[in-house]
Design a protein around this motif. Structure first.
Motif, PDB file in Angstrom:
ATOM      1  N   THR A 153     -44.334 -42.650 -80.515  1.00 47.66           N
ATOM      2  CA  THR A 153     -44.475 -43.587 -79.398  1.00 47.66           C
ATOM      3  C   THR A 153     -43.942 -42.920 -78.147  1.00 47.66           C
ATOM      4  O   THR A 153     -42.805 -42.452 -78.119  1.00 47.66           O
ATOM      5  CB  THR A 153     -43.698 -44.884 -79.671  1.00 47.66           C
ATOM      6  OG1 THR A 153     -44.274 -45.556 -80.799  1.00 47.66           O
ATOM      7  CG2 THR A 153     -43.751 -45.814 -78.456  1.00 47.66           C
ATOM      8  N   LYS A 202     -37.122 -52.445 -73.517  1.00 48.40           N
ATOM      9  CA  LYS A 202     -37.943 -52.283 -74.720  1.00 48.40           C
ATOM     10  C   LYS A 202     -38.515 -50.872 -74.784  1.00 48.40           C
ATOM     11  O   LYS A 202     -38.602 -50.273 -75.865  1.00 48.40           O
ATOM     12  CB  LYS A 202     -39.074 -53.312 -74.744  1.00 48.40           C
ATOM     13  CG  LYS A 202     -39.919 -53.249 -76.006  1.00 48.40           C
ATOM     14  CD  LYS A 202     -40.958 -54.356 -76.059  1.00 48.40           C
ATOM     15  CE  LYS A 202     -41.775 -54.260 -77.350  1.00 48.40           C
ATOM     16  NZ  LYS A 202     -42.801 -55.341 -77.451  1.00 48.40           N
ATOM     17  N   GLN A 205     -35.872 -48.636 -76.130  1.00 55.66           N
ATOM     18  CA  GLN A 205     -35.565 -48.878 -77.538  1.00 55.66           C
ATOM     19  C   GLN A 205     -36.628 -48.339 -78.487  1.00 55.66           C
ATOM     20  O   GLN A 205     -36.304 -47.852 -79.578  1.00 55.66           O
ATOM     21  CB  GLN A 205     -35.398 -50.378 -77.772  1.00 55.66           C
ATOM     22  CG  GLN A 205     -34.148 -50.963 -77.139  1.00 55.66           C
ATOM     23  CD  GLN A 205     -34.173 -52.496 -77.075  1.00 55.66           C
ATOM     24  OE1 GLN A 205     -35.223 -53.113 -77.309  1.00 55.66           O
ATOM     25  NE2 GLN A 205     -33.040 -53.090 -76.759  1.00 55.66           N
ATOM     26  N   GLU A 206     -37.899 -48.384 -78.072  1.00 55.71           N
ATOM     27  CA  GLU A 206     -38.985 -48.100 -79.009  1.00 55.71           C
ATOM     28  C   GLU A 206     -39.608 -46.722 -78.839  1.00 55.71           C
ATOM     29  O   GLU A 206     -40.363 -46.276 -79.706  1.00 55.71           O
ATOM     30  CB  GLU A 206     -40.068 -49.180 -78.880  1.00 55.71           C
ATOM     31  CG  GLU A 206     -39.574 -50.573 -79.233  1.00 55.71           C
ATOM     32  CD  GLU A 206     -40.698 -51.598 -79.281  1.00 55.71           C
ATOM     33  OE1 GLU A 206     -41.876 -51.196 -79.125  1.00 55.71           O
ATOM     34  OE2 GLU A 206     -40.395 -52.782 -79.476  1.00 55.71           O
ATOM     35  N   LYS A 233     -33.265 -44.160 -78.962  1.00 53.38           N
ATOM     36  CA  LYS A 233     -33.022 -43.662 -80.310  1.00 53.38           C
ATOM     37  C   LYS A 233     -32.249 -42.349 -80.240  1.00 53.38           C
ATOM     38  O   LYS A 233     -32.361 -41.595 -79.269  1.00 53.38           O
ATOM     39  CB  LYS A 233     -34.358 -43.404 -81.017  1.00 53.38           C
ATOM     40  CG  LYS A 233     -35.278 -44.602 -81.124  1.00 53.38           C
ATOM     41  CD  LYS A 233     -36.609 -44.191 -81.748  1.00 53.38           C
ATOM     42  CE  LYS A 233     -37.589 -45.348 -81.803  1.00 53.38           C
ATOM     43  NZ  LYS A 233     -38.896 -44.930 -82.384  1.00 53.38           N
TER      44      LYS A 233
END
Length: 325
Positions: A153, A202, A205-206, A233
């Protein structure tokens, strides 16, 4: 007969650009003929009484410069995509026209962004250093392993021209999801990549890879800070090719040293260039890696590419040629 326009150029630029300026509307050109930035005193003296100013992003054009130029100054053209070095409110108040060069560095910056991302996530600078210093002794299954793009991602902060160009180049690597954030959704830009508009938190986070390509504004200054990095991460890679001030460098350093994020690739910093003893440049000793390329690299690409020069020339002519007094 319209009198010749007196123009001050703040740096050595390609000969083709100087030729175009000299021929356009009979311009009389005065130039700071050096690869180094014009000293402030020389800038103030050089702009005095001029009708046109051609500057670079390293030149701070504020009220002091405008006062030194006087009421004769009618147009400012900056050889840059960004214009945060221009005091736009003050310039507008004085009725001065501004020209800049959008899109001329889109491809170069996008390619540099991808290059930084690949070099950082695959640990290429570290590997080169190990080869040169004798650290490469034999093949080891887990040595110098990095992170891959396939199935990942990618979060893009600022899905404008450059952000889209980055996504377009990353898509063939097998990126699974694209996220983006900004001041508002841009469905027309996102459709090609099926990118999802999400809040900044978001995205942090992703995303496995975060690429910053937004403009520097009061809203984006210092946006990538301790809170932002704390949400990423531990395996995430952070790339910034926008402006150094978008990132809180102390917070980035802490995130790298502590292992909060895996790596960073920086094309832009505060200041530029970084002092050679800056902590960010020593992070390899901490078991992390940080790739830094100085800001003139895209400009070197610009100066060497005839198609880009022709687009640059068009912008100069538009900004200088539309002025009347």
């Amino acid at each position: 007969m319209r009198r010749a326009m007196a123009v001050f150029v703040t740096r050595r630029i390609p000969a083709e650009g100087m030729r175009v300026l000299s021929e356009a509307a009979g311009c009389r050109v005065q130039q700071w003929d050096s690869e180094e930035p014009v000293p402030r005193r020389e800038l103030l003296a050089g702009v005095a009484g001029k009708q046109g100013l051609l500057c670079l992003l390293s030149d701070r054009i504020d009220a002091e410069v405008l006062d030194a130029a006087g009421p004769s100054l009618k147009v400012i053209s900056t050889m840059s995509v960004g214009f945060d070095h221009l005091a736009l409110d003050e310039i507008k108040k004085r009725g001065i026209r501004v020209g800049y060069t959008p899109d001329v560095l889109t491809d170069a910056t996008a390619e540099l962004s991808v290059g930084l991302l690949l070099a950082t996530c695959r640990r290429l600078p570290e590997a080169v250093a190990e080869v040169k210093t004798g650290g490469w002794t034999t093949w080891k299954p887990l040595w110098m392993c990095g992170y891959g793009l396939s199935g990942s991602t990618v979060g893009i902060i600022g899905l404008g021209r450059i952000g889209q160009a980055v996504a377009r180049r990353l898509k063939p690597f097998g990126v699974k999801n694209f996220l983006y954030t900004g001041s508002q959704p841009k469905p027309e830009n996102a459709a090609e990549f099926q990118a999802e508009f999400v809040p900044l938190t978001k995205l942090a986070q992703e995303s496995d890879f975060v690429v910053v390509t937004c403009a520097l504004t009061p809203d984006t200054q210092g946006m990538c800070n301790k809170d932002f990095f704390s949400r990423m991460k531990k395996t995430s890679v952070f790339i910034n090719t926008s402006r150094g001030a978008v990132v809180n460098q102390e917070d980035l350093y802490d995130a790298l040293v502590s292992g909060q994020i895996a790596a960073a690739g920086l094309d832009v910093t505060t200041p530029e260039p970084l002092p050679t003893d800056h902590p960010l440049l020593k992070l390899r000793n901490c078991g992390k890696w940080c790739v830094w390329l100085p800001w003139p690299l895209p400009c070197l690409l610009l100066l060497g590419e005839p198609p880009l020069l022709s687009r640059q020339r068009t912008c100069w002519l538009i900004s200088l040629g539309t002025c009347r007094w």
